[in-house]
Motif scaffolding. Sequence first.
Motif, mmCIF file in Angstrom:
data_model
loop_
_atom_site.group_PDB
_atom_site.id
_atom_site.type_symbol
_atom_site.label_atom_id
_atom_site.label_comp_id
_atom_site.label_asym_id
_atom_site.label_seq_id
_atom_site.Cartn_x
_atom_site.Cartn_y
_atom_site.Cartn_z
ATOM 1 N N GLN A 340 55.584 36.506 48.376
ATOM 2 C CA GLN A 340 55.069 36.603 49.740
ATOM 3 C C GLN A 340 53.608 37.042 49.707
ATOM 4 O O GLN A 340 53.230 37.929 48.945
ATOM 5 C CB GLN A 340 55.876 37.610 50.558
ATOM 6 N N TYR A 341 52.800 36.395 50.539
ATOM 7 C CA TYR A 341 51.361 36.627 50.505
ATOM 8 C C TYR A 341 50.998 38.090 50.728
ATOM 9 O O TYR A 341 50.018 38.600 50.192
ATOM 10 C CB TYR A 341 50.655 35.744 51.541
ATOM 11 N N TYR A 342 51.839 38.810 51.533
ATOM 12 C CA TYR A 342 51.467 40.193 51.834
ATOM 13 C C TYR A 342 51.772 41.153 50.685
ATOM 14 O O TYR A 342 51.456 42.337 50.770
ATOM 15 C CB TYR A 342 52.157 40.675 53.123
ATOM 16 N N PHE A 343 52.376 40.661 49.596
ATOM 17 C CA PHE A 343 52.589 41.504 48.414
ATOM 18 C C PHE A 343 51.726 41.080 47.229
ATOM 19 O O PHE A 343 51.702 41.769 46.210
ATOM 20 C CB PHE A 343 54.064 41.472 47.981
ATOM 21 N N ILE A 344 51.024 39.955 47.368
ATOM 22 C CA ILE A 344 50.251 39.426 46.237
ATOM 23 C C ILE A 344 49.237 40.440 45.742
ATOM 24 O O ILE A 344 49.138 40.725 44.534
ATOM 25 C CB ILE A 344 49.552 38.110 46.624
ATOM 26 N N GLU A 345 48.482 41.008 46.658
ATOM 27 C CA GLU A 345 47.449 41.958 46.246
ATOM 28 C C GLU A 345 48.048 43.205 45.627
ATOM 29 O O GLU A 345 47.468 43.811 44.713
ATOM 30 C CB GLU A 345 46.553 42.309 47.439
ATOM 31 N N ASP A 346 49.224 43.611 46.091
ATOM 32 C CA ASP A 346 49.904 44.756 45.474
ATOM 33 C C ASP A 346 50.199 44.473 44.003
ATOM 34 O O ASP A 346 49.954 45.324 43.136
ATOM 35 C CB ASP A 346 51.222 45.061 46.209
ATOM 36 N N PHE A 347 50.723 43.300 43.726
ATOM 37 C CA PHE A 347 51.029 42.960 42.337
ATOM 38 C C PHE A 347 49.762 42.934 41.482
ATOM 39 O O PHE A 347 49.765 43.403 40.337
ATOM 40 C CB PHE A 347 51.749 41.613 42.273
ATOM 41 N N TYR A 348 48.678 42.379 42.031
ATOM 42 C CA TYR A 348 47.430 42.359 41.274
ATOM 43 C C TYR A 348 46.930 43.773 40.994
ATOM 44 O O TYR A 348 46.411 44.065 39.906
ATOM 45 C CB TYR A 348 46.362 41.564 42.043
ATOM 46 N N GLU A 349 47.102 44.667 41.965
ATOM 47 C CA GLU A 349 46.725 46.067 41.759
ATOM 48 C C GLU A 349 47.563 46.704 40.658
ATOM 49 O O GLU A 349 47.049 47.461 39.825
ATOM 50 C CB GLU A 349 46.898 46.855 43.062
ATOM 51 N N PHE A 350 48.868 46.410 40.644
ATOM 52 C CA PHE A 350 49.744 46.964 39.608
ATOM 53 C C PHE A 350 49.303 46.500 38.218
ATOM 54 O O PHE A 350 49.312 47.280 37.262
ATOM 55 C CB PHE A 350 51.203 46.543 39.845
ATOM 56 N N ILE A 351 48.949 45.221 38.132
ATOM 57 C CA ILE A 351 48.501 44.686 36.846
ATOM 58 C C ILE A 351 47.252 45.426 36.379
ATOM 59 O O ILE A 351 47.155 45.859 35.219
ATOM 60 C CB ILE A 351 48.212 43.174 36.962
ATOM 61 N N PHE A 352 46.299 45.569 37.283
ATOM 62 C CA PHE A 352 45.039 46.213 36.930
ATOM 63 C C PHE A 352 45.242 47.682 36.559
ATOM 64 O O PHE A 352 44.611 48.200 35.640
ATOM 65 C CB PHE A 352 44.059 46.081 38.103
ATOM 66 N N GLN A 353 46.163 48.346 37.258
ATOM 67 C CA GLN A 353 46.386 49.768 37.035
ATOM 68 C C GLN A 353 47.178 50.074 35.778
ATOM 69 O O GLN A 353 46.851 51.000 35.032
ATOM 70 C CB GLN A 353 47.143 50.376 38.232
ATOM 71 N N TYR A 354 48.242 49.283 35.530
ATOM 72 C CA TYR A 354 49.224 49.712 34.540
ATOM 73 C C TYR A 354 49.297 48.860 33.273
ATOM 74 O O TYR A 354 49.838 49.315 32.267
ATOM 75 C CB TYR A 354 50.620 49.735 35.189
ATOM 76 N N CYS A 355 48.785 47.636 33.308
ATOM 77 C CA CYS A 355 48.953 46.742 32.158
ATOM 78 C C CYS A 355 47.730 46.789 31.242
ATOM 79 O O CYS A 355 46.599 46.879 31.715
ATOM 80 C CB CYS A 355 49.191 45.308 32.626
ATOM 81 N N LYS A 356 47.981 46.699 29.949
ATOM 82 C CA LYS A 356 46.907 46.831 28.976
ATOM 83 C C LYS A 356 46.853 45.693 27.953
ATOM 84 O O LYS A 356 45.826 45.509 27.303
ATOM 85 C CB LYS A 356 47.059 48.159 28.192
ATOM 86 N N ASN A 357 47.954 44.964 27.797
ATOM 87 C CA ASN A 357 48.041 44.034 26.660
ATOM 88 C C ASN A 357 48.496 42.627 27.067
ATOM 89 O O ASN A 357 49.196 41.961 26.318
ATOM 90 C CB ASN A 357 49.017 44.600 25.623
ATOM 91 N N ILE A 358 48.068 42.168 28.243
ATOM 92 C CA ILE A 358 48.510 40.867 28.727
ATOM 93 C C ILE A 358 47.894 39.727 27.903
ATOM 94 O O ILE A 358 46.684 39.664 27.736
ATOM 95 C CB ILE A 358 48.153 40.680 30.213
ATOM 96 N N GLU A 359 48.765 38.798 27.441
ATOM 97 C CA GLU A 359 48.325 37.625 26.700
ATOM 98 C C GLU A 359 48.550 36.338 27.488
ATOM 99 O O GLU A 359 47.856 35.341 27.270
ATOM 100 C CB GLU A 359 49.071 37.523 25.364
ATOM 101 N N PHE A 360 49.541 36.368 28.400
ATOM 102 C CA PHE A 360 49.887 35.190 29.204
ATOM 103 C C PHE A 360 49.899 35.598 30.668
ATOM 104 O O PHE A 360 50.591 36.545 31.049
ATOM 105 C CB PHE A 360 51.277 34.668 28.791
ATOM 106 N N LEU A 361 49.157 34.865 31.504
ATOM 107 C CA LEU A 361 49.128 35.141 32.940
ATOM 108 C C LEU A 361 49.287 33.843 33.725
ATOM 109 O O LEU A 361 48.662 32.830 33.408
ATOM 110 C CB LEU A 361 47.797 35.791 33.344
ATOM 111 N N HIS A 362 50.131 33.898 34.746
ATOM 112 C CA HIS A 362 50.267 32.780 35.678
ATOM 113 C C HIS A 362 50.121 33.352 37.084
ATOM 114 O O HIS A 362 50.964 34.111 37.545
ATOM 115 C CB HIS A 362 51.638 32.113 35.515
#
Length: 514
Positions: A340-362
């Motif tokens: 849902q569009y109203y959660f997209i930015e939340d997920f992007y924030e979570f990625i930026f805040q908590y993830c460190k070793n991403i190799e594959f992104l869609h």
Amino acid sequence: MACSKLFSGDLPEITEYILQYLRNDLRSLYSCILINRLFCRISIPLLWEDPFSIPLSDKTFLHFLDIYFSYLNDVTKNFGFNMIETVSLETCLFNYPSFLKSVNSSLMDAHLKVWRKTTRNLMNTNKLIEMLLKIFIENNASLYKLQIEDQISSIKEIYNVILKNPKFISGIKDFRIISTGFQDTPKFLSYLSLNCESIKYLEFDISKESVHTEYLREIKNLFLSQATLSKVFFNRTHSLTESLKYCSNTLTSIKFHFIIFDEEMLFLNEAQHLIHIKSLEFKYCEKPELFIQPFSDNSISLKIKTLILYDNVIRSIFPFQLLFHNIGPYLKYLAIIYQQYYFIEDFYEFIFQYCKNIEFLHFTDINYDNSPELIFQILELFNDKLRYLTLESKGKVGKNVLKELGQLLPINLEYLDIKFDVDPINLKLFFESCNHVNNLKKLLISNNSKNNLNITLNIIKEFVKGKNLEYLSYTTNTCFSSLSDYLNDEIGNIVKVKMYDDLVLRPSDIDGLF
């Protein structure tokens, strides 16, 4: 020197290892048969592992079923059937039935119906299936993969033959069942539990109306009987999730499709048993956070490296924030598709805040509100780690966004898949901005715009000439074949032009789990 030894047959172990990689490439395997005896001896069993997956055709000069039924002479002596008069083949060079490793009941039924029509055989399809299975069993075939669809008319014959021959299914590693509630299916599941302990992958697609106490009991027993079960896929079948706790020591991957989760499911009991999970997928589900929530507890240690969220209906984002907080350092393969569009930015924030070793992104909806800025930050964050990237949008992406995206693409990116409307000018701008990406091996472009097609193709051609690309796919709403022919003529000597589905990468292709 090594190459000549390989083709002369001096390195059989290495030759076999190499040919194993071609097991799904039938054209190449057919070519290998003609090289020499060693290549032929290794290739033939691979070609005959899963013949029922070959596309149906009523125009084949020699159907593989003709060859199978040539073995009926010996089988009929043991089982008392009359010979099928339409089959007349010379003695076979190999014991082809013994190579069978995979059976899909629905595909087998369909192939036999087409074969009956083309050979004008009058024998009942159900009887033919029974005879065919007995040919496999008589020739000591042992299945690796079995898919049962109990809505077909021949399912009773299939069950009857298998129930009398446990060796045929004792080594199954991959079992899938699509059930509409046939009364003998629980009995078959019980038999499978008693005679097979080697299953690593289970897939359930059982209609809600079919799930009753006997089904649940036998599925529980099936889980309990498997010592090495590592992957489970639930499709439409939410009431089976309680069985997950019975394979806690080995389970590493779970997929849910078309599941409506509710508060009555006792997920807390399952969560504490699933600490070895490495891959989690939700697709077309409703309220997946109800399954996620127990994993948000810091006392449950999780090291999930693959997370796929595909077009789910989410009511609360908070459990996902806690999940990202817990698994962020371990997450490597991430796809967030049409949420849902109203959660997209939340997920992007979570990625930026908590993830460190991403190799594959869609990513999808990359053009929504503040999404571009967040994506830019994420690309900068993973600049030295990201190797596989898919960017998708339902509409046009502005030239400024495209330019910034191109500039921020990781220098070591190997795979790029872009899906949105793009005109030639903006595409050229994007290509010019990502000239620093030197390791790109696969480029996939799905362009919904058909405007200025010739100009667009020329821009792609010029870009490819300056790169070390290995594979290219370009698709629009027009016929792919004409585009493919043009690109092959123009740049086929420097890059392999393929269909999109042949090149597209999913997390399961590279994470080593599914």
